[in-house]
Motif scaffolding. Structure first.
Motif, PDB file in Angstrom:
ATOM      1  N   PHE A 163      -4.971 114.186  12.978  1.00 54.00           N
ATOM      2  CA  PHE A 163      -6.231 113.476  12.771  1.00 54.00           C
ATOM      3  C   PHE A 163      -5.974 111.993  12.524  1.00 54.00           C
ATOM      4  CE2 PHE A 163      -9.529 111.760  10.011  1.00 54.00           C
ATOM      5  CZ  PHE A 163     -10.675 112.049  10.735  1.00 54.00           C
ATOM      6  N   LEU A 164      -5.074 111.683  11.592  1.00 55.71           N
ATOM      7  CA  LEU A 164      -4.796 110.284  11.256  1.00 55.71           C
ATOM      8  C   LEU A 164      -4.195 109.540  12.441  1.00 55.71           C
ATOM      9  CD1 LEU A 164      -3.365 110.755   7.642  1.00 55.71           C
ATOM     10  CD2 LEU A 164      -5.611 109.845   8.284  1.00 55.71           C
ATOM     11  N   ALA A 165      -3.213 110.150  13.116  1.00 56.69           N
ATOM     12  CA  ALA A 165      -2.584 109.482  14.257  1.00 56.69           C
ATOM     13  C   ALA A 165      -3.577 109.285  15.400  1.00 56.69           C
ATOM     14  CB  ALA A 165      -1.378 110.300  14.733  1.00 56.69           C
ATOM     15  N   ASN A 166      -4.389 110.298  15.679  1.00 57.75           N
ATOM     16  CA  ASN A 166      -5.382 110.176  16.749  1.00 57.75           C
ATOM     17  C   ASN A 166      -6.420 109.100  16.439  1.00 57.75           C
ATOM     18  OD1 ASN A 166      -5.522 113.768  17.502  1.00 57.75           O
ATOM     19  ND2 ASN A 166      -4.074 112.203  18.159  1.00 57.75           N
ATOM     20  N   MET A 167      -6.887 109.050  15.207  1.00 57.77           N
ATOM     21  CA  MET A 167      -7.871 108.045  14.847  1.00 57.77           C
ATOM     22  C   MET A 167      -7.309 106.629  14.992  1.00 57.77           C
ATOM     23  SD  MET A 167     -10.857 109.362  14.103  1.00 57.77           S
ATOM     24  CE  MET A 167     -10.535 110.412  15.515  1.00 57.77           C
ATOM     25  N   VAL A 168      -6.062 106.445  14.570  1.00 56.99           N
ATOM     26  CA  VAL A 168      -5.434 105.123  14.708  1.00 56.99           C
ATOM     27  C   VAL A 168      -5.240 104.785  16.180  1.00 56.99           C
ATOM     28  CG1 VAL A 168      -3.328 103.791  14.285  1.00 56.99           C
ATOM     29  CG2 VAL A 168      -4.304 105.179  12.461  1.00 56.99           C
ATOM     30  N   PHE A 199      -7.158 101.695  20.950  1.00 57.78           N
ATOM     31  CA  PHE A 199      -7.675 101.647  22.311  1.00 57.78           C
ATOM     32  C   PHE A 199      -9.085 101.058  22.331  1.00 57.78           C
ATOM     33  CE2 PHE A 199     -10.198 103.554  25.727  1.00 57.78           C
ATOM     34  CZ  PHE A 199      -9.510 103.049  26.823  1.00 57.78           C
ATOM     35  N   HIS A 200      -9.905 101.446  21.351  1.00 60.49           N
ATOM     36  CA  HIS A 200     -11.259 100.898  21.254  1.00 60.49           C
ATOM     37  C   HIS A 200     -11.230  99.379  21.083  1.00 60.49           C
ATOM     38  CE1 HIS A 200     -15.415 100.334  19.916  1.00 60.49           C
ATOM     39  NE2 HIS A 200     -14.912  99.669  18.897  1.00 60.49           N
ATOM     40  N   ARG A 201     -10.308  98.893  20.271  1.00 63.18           N
ATOM     41  CA  ARG A 201     -10.198  97.444  20.062  1.00 63.18           C
ATOM     42  C   ARG A 201      -9.756  96.741  21.350  1.00 63.18           C
ATOM     43  NH1 ARG A 201     -12.147  94.730  15.827  1.00 63.18           N
ATOM     44  NH2 ARG A 201     -10.348  93.338  15.836  1.00 63.18           N
ATOM     45  N   TRP A 202      -8.896  97.411  22.114  1.00 66.00           N
ATOM     46  CA  TRP A 202      -8.381  96.805  23.341  1.00 66.00           C
ATOM     47  C   TRP A 202      -9.388  96.882  24.483  1.00 66.00           C
ATOM     48  CZ3 TRP A 202      -5.414  99.628  27.529  1.00 66.00           C
ATOM     49  CH2 TRP A 202      -4.925  98.719  28.480  1.00 66.00           C
ATOM     50  N   SER A 243      -0.732 109.259  20.742  1.00 62.44           N
ATOM     51  CA  SER A 243      -0.848 109.324  19.283  1.00 62.44           C
ATOM     52  C   SER A 243      -0.512 110.723  18.760  1.00 62.44           C
ATOM     53  CB  SER A 243      -2.252 108.900  18.833  1.00 62.44           C
ATOM     54  OG  SER A 243      -3.257 109.740  19.376  1.00 62.44           O
ATOM     55  N   SER A 244      -0.838 111.770  19.539  1.00 63.64           N
ATOM     56  CA  SER A 244      -0.482 113.128  19.138  1.00 63.64           C
ATOM     57  C   SER A 244       1.027 113.313  19.139  1.00 63.64           C
ATOM     58  CB  SER A 244      -1.136 114.152  20.080  1.00 63.64           C
ATOM     59  OG  SER A 244      -2.542 114.119  19.973  1.00 63.64           O
ATOM     60  N   ALA A 273     -14.805 108.967  19.000  1.00 61.63           N
ATOM     61  CA  ALA A 273     -15.569 110.216  18.926  1.00 61.63           C
ATOM     62  C   ALA A 273     -15.254 111.122  20.108  1.00 61.63           C
ATOM     63  CB  ALA A 273     -17.060 109.908  18.867  1.00 61.63           C
ATOM     64  N   ILE A 274     -15.254 110.554  21.314  1.00 60.59           N
ATOM     65  CA  ILE A 274     -14.977 111.345  22.515  1.00 60.59           C
ATOM     66  C   ILE A 274     -13.525 111.820  22.508  1.00 60.59           C
ATOM     67  CG2 ILE A 274     -14.759 111.234  25.029  1.00 60.59           C
ATOM     68  CD1 ILE A 274     -17.124 109.220  24.967  1.00 60.59           C
ATOM     69  N   GLY A 275     -12.615 110.932  22.153  1.00 62.97           N
ATOM     70  CA  GLY A 275     -11.194 111.245  22.221  1.00 62.97           C
ATOM     71  C   GLY A 275     -10.781 112.352  21.284  1.00 62.97           C
ATOM     72  N   TYR A 276     -11.319 112.377  20.070  1.00 60.98           N
ATOM     73  CA  TYR A 276     -10.882 113.391  19.126  1.00 60.98           C
ATOM     74  C   TYR A 276     -11.283 114.796  19.574  1.00 60.98           C
ATOM     75  CZ  TYR A 276      -9.643 115.854  14.927  1.00 60.98           C
ATOM     76  OH  TYR A 276      -9.064 116.744  14.060  1.00 60.98           O
ATOM     77  N   GLY A 277     -12.308 114.882  20.420  1.00 61.43           N
ATOM     78  CA  GLY A 277     -12.687 116.191  20.960  1.00 61.43           C
ATOM     79  C   GLY A 277     -11.610 116.788  21.845  1.00 61.43           C
TER      80      GLY A 277
END
Length: 302
Positions: free
Chosen positions: A73-78, A83-86, A178-179, A252-256
């Motif tokens: 969870f933590l690695a995926n969110m980071v 990616f969102h920032r980029w 990230s996983s 949100a989409i990615g964590y799914g």
């Protein structure tokens, strides 16, 4: 283990190579896949229930699942935030009006747990030791992967367009990388060979695949850990997507994970709008292919 990797990958790619035109055949395949998923999960539970020293290992399994879920969870969110920032994703159109059936989706998310629980109770209390369970599970998994390959090929999706969807491709790669980083950090904690830990981290929410594949390679206890880790990702995603998607749609989409193209797609669509759908399908589709490939490759190194 190379043979095991081929057993995972060959049916998937064989199914993907075969075009189908019949809608009726695709409907039959859809219901067959659904039935096979619950059958395989029940076999996973059966293997757990008949495992030697199950009661003494449950506490350790719970700790391992917690560590996997938190680290991923933590690695995926980071990773997804970076990616969102980029490549920031702007939502086009507002949320889709109407009931999204969150309660129905949460209850559906609990069905896999129920299937495993039924198998576990049957194996622990009712059935004698069954030597052929592993062979039946492997055969069912091969059939499932073949049918899923057919579904992916005949879903009306252009592979070229999916790969050209920059947001979907970027989200899938961010989640994958990230996983794997989380897996590397967990190597000394889980006390498994590095390639086995990376295989555990490569489920991306595809619990019916990861539970059986990992269980076949590492034993029923680790198969249960892989299953719980991935089914909890799905349940957490259902709660996370409506909260996060308006400000951080890629996260949100990615964590799914792989479920973004099917199970969590209705929540993504209703919460983020129709503009999120192509991105979610592209991301989920690519992760659905990467998951068995990565698990097969990593497990083949053992």
């Amino acid at each position: 283990m190379l043979t095991g990797a081929l057993l995972i990958l060959a049916p998937l790619f064989l199914g993907f190579a075969l075009p189908l035109q019949s809608r009726r055949a695709m409907t039959i395949i859809h219901y067959t896949v659904e039935g096979l998923v619950y059958f395989i999960l029940a076999l996973l539970g059966l293997g757990l229930g008949q495992m030697e020293g199950l009661a003494s290992q449950l506490g350790g399994m719970a700790v391992q699942v917690l560590m996997l879920v938190l680290a991923l969870f933590l690695a995926n969110m980071v990773g997804l935030w970076l990616f969102h920032r980029w490549q920031p994703m702007t939502l086009q159109g507002g949320p889709v009006e109407g009931s999204t059936g969150y309660r129905r989706l949460f209850l559906a998310g609990l069905k896999p747990l129920l299937a495993v629980l039924v198998g576990l109770l049957a194996g622990y209390f009712l059935l004698p030791k069954l030597a052929f369970v592993e062979d039946v599970a492997t055969g069912a998994l091969m059939l499932l992967l073949f049918l899923i390959g057919l579904q992916l090929r005949n879903a009306g999706l252009s592979l070229r367009k999916l790969l050209m969807n920059r947001q979907g491709l970027g989200i899938a790669l961010a989640l994958t990388l990230s996983s794997l980083v989380a897996g590397v950090l967990l190597i000394p904690v889980l006390a498994l060979p590095w390639h086995d830990v990376l295989a555990l981290a490569s489920g991306f929410g595809w619990y019916s695949l990861s539970g059986i594949v990992i269980g076949d390679a590492l034993g029923p206890a680790w198969g249960g850990v892989a299953f719980l880790n991935d089914v909890l990702r799905e349940i957490i995603a259902l709660a996370l997507i409506p909260v996060l998607i308006s400000a951080r749609p890629a996260m949100a989409i990615g964590y799914g994970g792989a479920t973004a193209m099917d199970f969590t797609l209705p929540v993504i669509r209703s919460s983020g709008g129709l503009g999120c759908v192509p991105v979610a399908i592209a991301s989920g589709f690519l992760l659905s292919f990467l998951s068995p490939v990565l698990m097969g490759v990593f497990l083949s190194l053992g």
